[in-house]
Design an enzyme around this catalytic site. Structure first.
Site, PDB file in Angstrom:
ATOM      1  N   HIS A  21       0.820  -1.215   0.000  1.00  0.00           N
ATOM      2  CA  HIS A  21       0.000   0.000   0.000  1.00  0.00           C
ATOM      3  C   HIS A  21       0.857   1.270   0.000  1.00  0.00           C
ATOM      4  O   HIS A  21       0.338   2.359  -0.223  1.00  0.00           O
ATOM      5  CB  HIS A  21      -0.903  -0.015   1.238  1.00  0.00           C
ATOM      6  CG  HIS A  21      -2.325   0.364   0.986  1.00  0.00           C
ATOM      7  ND1 HIS A  21      -2.923   0.401  -0.255  1.00  0.00           N
ATOM      8  CD2 HIS A  21      -3.306   0.734   1.868  1.00  0.00           C
ATOM      9  CE1 HIS A  21      -4.194   0.765  -0.127  1.00  0.00           C
ATOM     10  NE2 HIS A  21      -4.447   0.978   1.143  1.00  0.00           N
ATOM     11  N   ASN A  69      -6.743   6.296   4.435  1.00  0.00           N
ATOM     12  CA  ASN A  69      -8.176   6.560   4.304  1.00  0.00           C
ATOM     13  C   ASN A  69      -8.560   8.018   4.513  1.00  0.00           C
ATOM     14  O   ASN A  69      -9.719   8.377   4.324  1.00  0.00           O
ATOM     15  CB  ASN A  69      -8.966   5.672   5.271  1.00  0.00           C
ATOM     16  CG  ASN A  69      -8.810   4.204   4.953  1.00  0.00           C
ATOM     17  OD1 ASN A  69      -8.162   3.815   3.983  1.00  0.00           O
ATOM     18  ND2 ASN A  69      -9.407   3.368   5.772  1.00  0.00           N
ATOM     19  N   ASP A  94      -0.825   2.472  -5.288  1.00  0.00           N
ATOM     20  CA  ASP A  94      -0.838   1.043  -5.599  1.00  0.00           C
ATOM     21  C   ASP A  94      -2.133   0.705  -6.320  1.00  0.00           C
ATOM     22  O   ASP A  94      -3.164   1.322  -6.088  1.00  0.00           O
ATOM     23  CB  ASP A  94      -0.709   0.222  -4.312  1.00  0.00           C
ATOM     24  CG  ASP A  94      -1.820   0.524  -3.311  1.00  0.00           C
ATOM     25  OD1 ASP A  94      -1.925   1.689  -2.886  1.00  0.00           O
ATOM     26  OD2 ASP A  94      -2.586  -0.391  -2.959  1.00  0.00           O
ATOM     27  N   ASN A 115      -9.253   3.182  -1.053  1.00  0.00           N
ATOM     28  CA  ASN A 115      -9.767   4.104  -0.044  1.00  0.00           C
ATOM     29  C   ASN A 115      -9.068   5.459  -0.026  1.00  0.00           C
ATOM     30  O   ASN A 115      -9.693   6.472   0.294  1.00  0.00           O
ATOM     31  CB  ASN A 115      -9.725   3.461   1.341  1.00  0.00           C
ATOM     32  CG  ASN A 115     -10.766   2.376   1.487  1.00  0.00           C
ATOM     33  OD1 ASN A 115     -11.827   2.436   0.874  1.00  0.00           O
ATOM     34  ND2 ASN A 115     -10.468   1.367   2.284  1.00  0.00           N
TER      35      ASN A 115
END
Length: 193
Positions: A21, A69, A94, A115
């Site tokens: 991520h 997020n 990513d 997100n």
């Protein structure tokens, strides 16, 4: 359009540093090193920031420290401060739906379940920014998505991801010059599967 802000999406802290991520952070770190940038924590931007120059264009590099997020808060704060429009922003992230070793660039589009992008679209109230999507592959049914992205890639995957990052760094000057067709074609030629 000239890119004025490049944002690498990721999660802050040592525990996340090598996770899939965080490839956006990896890209920004490599770009800063290439152009002699030095990240500094800027609380008013909710992130780490440095400025680099490419072809006499001042470009802000941002690594949000808000966690994935909530990335939109960081992006909005720096964009507002420097009066940067959405179409002058490149977000590096990513991408599950692209295999490791492949990088693709595009403008607009949906968040695709990411997100960080979802929050950014919500906060900026637009999808009109550019995205450099670095493939990390998809776990299929082997692993829940959250466990996959918050884990380190295998050696083989890491080598392929690093290759995609290096290829992306090689075309960044064309991105700045707004030669996106050339960038798309160049990245397609360098795909490693």
């Amino acid at each position: 359009m000239t890119i004025k802000l490049i944002v690498g999406l990721g999660n802050p802290g040592k525990n996340y540093k090598y996770h899939r991520h965080n490839v956006g952070f990896w890209f920004c770190d490599a770009l800063a090193k290439l152009y002699a940038g030095n990240f500094k924590k800027r609380t008013k931007f909710f992130g780490e920031v440095t400025q680099i120059n490419i072809f006499n264009h001042k470009i802000q590099l941002l690594k949000p420290t808000t966690f994935m997020n909530c990335s939109g808060q960081s992006i909005q704060s720096i964009a507002n401060f420097y009066q940067i429009n959405a179409d002058e922003i490149l977000i590096v992230h990513d991408e599950l739906n692209i295999n490791p070793g492949i990088a693709k660039i595009k403008s607009g589009g949906s968040h695709g379940g990411h997100n960080g992008l979802k929050n950014t679209i919500k906060i900026l109230e637009t999808k009109a920014f550019y995205r450099l999507r670095i493939g990390i592959g998809h776990p299929g049914n082997k692993l829940p998505i959250v466990d996959f992205v918050l884990n380190t890639p295998s050696k083989d995957e890491l080598d392929k991801i690093q290759n995609a990052l290096n290829n992306s760094l090689q075309v960044i000057e064309d991105v700045i010059k707004n030669n996106l067709d050339k960038v798309i074609k160049t990245l397609q030629k360098k795909e490693i599967i």
